[in-house]
Design a protein around this motif. Sequence first.
Motif, PDB file in Angstrom:
ATOM      1  N   ALA A 218       1.838  -8.618 -10.024  1.00  0.00           N
ATOM      2  CA  ALA A 218       0.767  -8.816  -9.042  1.00  0.00           C
ATOM      3  C   ALA A 218      -0.473  -8.014  -9.427  1.00  0.00           C
ATOM      4  N   ASP A 219      -1.624  -8.517  -9.044  1.00  0.00           N
ATOM      5  CA  ASP A 219      -2.893  -7.833  -9.310  1.00  0.00           C
ATOM      6  C   ASP A 219      -3.322  -7.127  -8.028  1.00  0.00           C
ATOM      7  N   LEU A 220      -3.175  -5.795  -8.015  1.00  0.00           N
ATOM      8  CA  LEU A 220      -3.483  -4.996  -6.833  1.00  0.00           C
ATOM      9  C   LEU A 220      -4.734  -4.142  -7.037  1.00  0.00           C
ATOM     10  N   ARG A 221      -5.533  -4.481  -8.006  1.00  0.00           N
ATOM     11  CA  ARG A 221      -6.725  -3.680  -8.265  1.00  0.00           C
ATOM     12  C   ARG A 221      -7.627  -3.622  -7.025  1.00  0.00           C
ATOM     13  N   GLY A 222      -7.962  -2.402  -6.632  1.00  0.00           N
ATOM     14  CA  GLY A 222      -8.842  -2.220  -5.494  1.00  0.00           C
ATOM     15  C   GLY A 222      -8.214  -2.468  -4.145  1.00  0.00           C
ATOM     16  N   ALA A 223      -6.922  -2.748  -4.089  1.00  0.00           N
ATOM     17  CA  ALA A 223      -6.259  -2.949  -2.797  1.00  0.00           C
ATOM     18  C   ALA A 223      -6.108  -1.609  -2.088  1.00  0.00           C
ATOM     19  N   ASP A 224      -6.118  -1.624  -0.763  1.00  0.00           N
ATOM     20  CA  ASP A 224      -5.948  -0.419   0.052  1.00  0.00           C
ATOM     21  C   ASP A 224      -4.482  -0.320   0.460  1.00  0.00           C
ATOM     22  N   LEU A 225      -3.785   0.703  -0.058  1.00  0.00           N
ATOM     23  CA  LEU A 225      -2.360   0.869   0.209  1.00  0.00           C
ATOM     24  C   LEU A 225      -2.071   2.089   1.079  1.00  0.00           C
ATOM     25  N   LEU A 226      -3.046   2.560   1.823  1.00  0.00           N
ATOM     26  CA  LEU A 226      -2.824   3.737   2.645  1.00  0.00           C
ATOM     27  C   LEU A 226      -1.677   3.494   3.638  1.00  0.00           C
ATOM     28  N   GLY A 227      -0.631   4.294   3.536  1.00  0.00           N
ATOM     29  CA  GLY A 227       0.484   4.209   4.474  1.00  0.00           C
ATOM     30  C   GLY A 227       1.411   3.032   4.285  1.00  0.00           C
TER      31      GLY A 227
END
Length: 275
Positions: A218-227
Amino acid sequence: MRDLSLDPAGLRGDCANCFGLCCVALPFTASADFPVDKRAGTPCRNLQDDHRCGIHARLRQKGFTGCTVYDCFGAGQRVSQVTFGGRDWRSGPADEARRMFEVFPVVRQLHELLWYLDEALTLPAARPVHADLRRLMDRTEELAAGTPEELARLEVGPHRQEVGALLQRASELTRAGLRGRRKDRRGADLMGARLKGTDLRGVSLRGAYLIAADLTGADLRGADLLGADLRDTDLADADLTDVLFLTRPQLNAARGNAATRLPGSLTRPAHWASA
């Protein structure tokens, strides 16, 4: 004594300067993460007299996976060496030991906020809120530097909400130019979801449940994964370059491989190599 929080190294657990607080103060329940129950304030059966873990190299094999994904963000050494001035809970009064165990989770929360604020200040696109980020970082550091009595009385919730709102703004500014910026999957139930090869660039996955989800490639570049809950999430071959607000505990809880691309601030978990 050097500043143990604003120094980046002070936001990483340093067991050599801690009195094994996470092994005593925190409770755990028999589950997939722990083989036995333990009450808060009771030393783990594997804790040695020198405050080191007797099975540290074999925690996963012994069923203590929960220990391998935990990180105190440097709260352990701060409470041990600064808040309580190097006084060991084993040799001090019982009431002081109880207060130390009570204060440790509070400082841990504050240090986690310092980790997020420090990252947000490195985001060029968030420059419009940098002044507010610095103000809240100073306030968080001030709270973490409180006395044992002040920390025991502290309600972290309101401060966490204020920090969270500003981090949200920093995230929005940073993701503004990404195609997935309008996709809001905050708190989404994605447990076991089949997202192999999915384009998740710039998507907000704050607090999402990604337990055992398939994010291979998967391409998660720049995704917000807070919490986001990444327990047993498959990140093999995934691209997490420039992902926002990912922490060591989240990464340690997930699965990946040598091809998983990580942010520069994080290292590849050791157990990935044997997976």
